[in-house]
Scaffold this motif. Structure first.
Motif, short mmCIF file in Angstrom:
data_model
loop_
_atom_site.label_atom_id
_atom_site.label_comp_id
_atom_site.label_asym_id
_atom_site.label_seq_id
_atom_site.Cartn_x
_atom_site.Cartn_y
_atom_site.Cartn_z
N MET B 1 74.39 94.37 161.34
CA MET B 1 75.10 94.33 162.62
C MET B 1 74.69 95.55 163.45
N THR B 2 73.55 95.46 164.13
CA THR B 2 73.17 96.58 164.98
C THR B 2 72.98 96.16 166.42
N ARG B 3 73.04 94.86 166.67
CA ARG B 3 72.87 94.39 168.04
C ARG B 3 73.47 93.01 168.23
N ASP B 4 74.12 92.83 169.35
CA ASP B 4 74.77 91.56 169.64
C ASP B 4 74.64 91.28 171.13
N THR B 5 74.41 90.03 171.48
CA THR B 5 74.44 89.66 172.89
C THR B 5 75.56 88.65 173.09
N ALA B 25 82.43 100.09 167.18
CA ALA B 25 82.87 101.48 167.27
C ALA B 25 83.48 101.94 165.94
N VAL B 26 84.25 101.05 165.31
CA VAL B 26 84.87 101.38 164.03
C VAL B 26 83.78 101.55 162.97
N LYS B 27 82.78 100.67 163.03
CA LYS B 27 81.69 100.71 162.04
C LYS B 27 80.95 102.05 162.06
N ILE B 28 80.74 102.62 163.23
CA ILE B 28 80.04 103.92 163.27
C ILE B 28 81.03 105.09 163.23
N LYS B 29 82.28 104.79 162.86
CA LYS B 29 83.31 105.82 162.66
C LYS B 29 83.60 106.63 163.93
N MET B 30 83.62 105.95 165.05
CA MET B 30 83.99 106.61 166.30
C MET B 30 85.49 106.90 166.26
N GLY B 31 85.91 108.07 166.74
CA GLY B 31 87.33 108.42 166.75
C GLY B 31 88.13 107.53 167.70
N LEU B 32 89.45 107.52 167.51
CA LEU B 32 90.28 106.57 168.26
C LEU B 32 90.24 106.81 169.78
N GLU B 57 75.47 88.67 180.93
CA GLU B 57 75.44 88.93 179.49
C GLU B 57 75.73 90.39 179.19
N ALA B 58 76.40 90.60 178.07
CA ALA B 58 76.73 91.94 177.62
C ALA B 58 76.04 92.16 176.28
N ILE B 59 75.32 93.29 176.16
CA ILE B 59 74.61 93.59 174.90
C ILE B 59 75.27 94.81 174.26
N ILE B 60 75.59 94.67 172.98
CA ILE B 60 76.17 95.79 172.23
C ILE B 60 75.11 96.26 171.23
N GLU B 61 74.81 97.56 171.21
CA GLU B 61 73.80 98.08 170.28
C GLU B 61 74.28 99.38 169.65
N VAL B 62 73.93 99.56 168.38
CA VAL B 62 74.13 100.86 167.74
C VAL B 62 72.83 101.64 167.94
N ILE B 63 72.93 102.86 168.44
CA ILE B 63 71.72 103.66 168.66
C ILE B 63 71.90 105.03 168.04
N GLY B 66 68.64 111.98 167.19
CA GLY B 66 68.84 113.14 166.32
C GLY B 66 70.00 112.86 165.39
N PRO B 67 70.95 113.78 165.34
CA PRO B 67 72.06 113.59 164.40
C PRO B 67 73.16 112.67 164.96
N TYR B 68 73.02 112.24 166.19
CA TYR B 68 74.11 111.49 166.81
C TYR B 68 73.95 109.98 166.67
N THR B 69 75.06 109.33 166.44
CA THR B 69 75.09 107.87 166.46
C THR B 69 76.04 107.45 167.57
N GLY B 70 75.66 106.38 168.24
CA GLY B 70 76.52 105.95 169.33
C GLY B 70 76.37 104.47 169.61
N ILE B 71 77.06 104.05 170.65
CA ILE B 71 77.01 102.65 171.06
C ILE B 71 76.49 102.56 172.48
#
Lengths: 132, 133
Positions: B1-5, B25-32, B57-63, B66-71
């Motif tokens: 699950m790294t990308r969805d359209t 957001a929960v999957k990458i442990k983003m704070g509330l 269309e809306a695209i959701i991606e995990v990116i 460096g040390p950062y993970t985001g959406i």
């Protein structure tokens, strides 16, 4: 068709929003609530949003509208139970809901509504003492 | 699950889309608080897309960087486009009946914000929220 239930409790209307609203549902709630304020001649409206995880500019505007419209019909509105993350997000979004009274939970909201009604010299019609 | 359209063509598509963003957001442990900001921003942009662009269309991606993970969320519509982007980014400006908080408000809720628009072609808005940004 989906609808948010509105309960009459003594001199108040109580709305507990249990789901994340899409725009049509929020607009219907605004209309239903204002109509019911008129029909039941209540003096207070309590809206519990503790189960709502997102309040965006549209939803925020609806809450403000409900408060302003109810006021024109001689009823006070208190929004209760806002999650801290929602409060942070609303202020950063630029929508601090200045015209809306709030309380931390339903119980405190009831007290606030009663004190607002006392302040307005309204009769206690719900049978509760205001000195409790 | 790294990308969805996800196609967003009507109002009822908005809540499932927001839920999908939350799952990511929960999957990458983003704070509330950051989750709430991201989903609120997504809600504003998806509404704009419906109201002014007839959906899209809306695209959701995990990116990661460096040390950062985001959406990263991308919203693409084939609507009329925005004539004056700097003006649309001002607080209180709206061609519709909204409060005009949508674009500038959204910008404040995320870490990166990009908007491209061409009259008669459409508008693409991209936002990034880092998990601990």
């Amino acid at each position: 068709m989906e609808r948010i239930p509105i309960l009459k409790m003594g001199a108040f209307l109580l709305v507990t929003i249990q789901i994340d609203l899409y725009d049509r549902l929020a607009l219907d709630l605004e209309e239903d609530l204002v109509k019911m304020v008129e029909q039941t001649s209540v003096k207070g409206v309590l809206i519990d949003i503790s189960a709502v995880s997102i309040v965006d500019s549209f939803m925020g505007r609806i809450l403000g509208n409900i408060a302003s419209m109810s006021k024109l019909l001689d009823a006070q509105t208190v929004v209760v139970g806002m999650q801290p993350a929602v409060a942070i997000t609303l202020v950063e979004l630029g929508l601090p809901l200045n015209g809306v009274s709030t309380a931390l939970n339903v119980e405190k909201g009831m007290h606030l509504l009663r004190s607002m009604m006392d302040f307005n010299g309204t009769d206690q019609e719900d049978g509760y003492s205001s000195y409790d | 699950m790294t990308r969805d359209t996800i196609m967003v063509l009507k109002e009822q598509d908005v809540v499932p889309f927001r839920n999908r963003v939350k799952e990511y957001a929960v999957k990458i442990k983003m704070g509330l608080v950051n989750q709430t900001k991201l989903i609120t921003a997504a809600s504003e942009l998806v509404r704009n897309m419906l109201r002014y662009g007839n959906g899209g269309e809306a695209i959701i991606e995990v990116i990661s960087k460096g040390p950062y993970t985001g959406i990263r969320l991308t919203f693409k519509d084939e609507g009329p486009g925005i004539a004056d982007i700097p003006k649309a980014m001002q607080d209180g400006f709206s061609t519709g009946k909204s409060l005009g908080l949508g674009l500038p408000g959204t910008n404040r809720l995320v870490n990166e914000f990009d908007i491209k628009s061409e009259l008669g072609i459409g508008t693409t808005v991209t936002i990034i929220k880092w998990a601990n940004g």
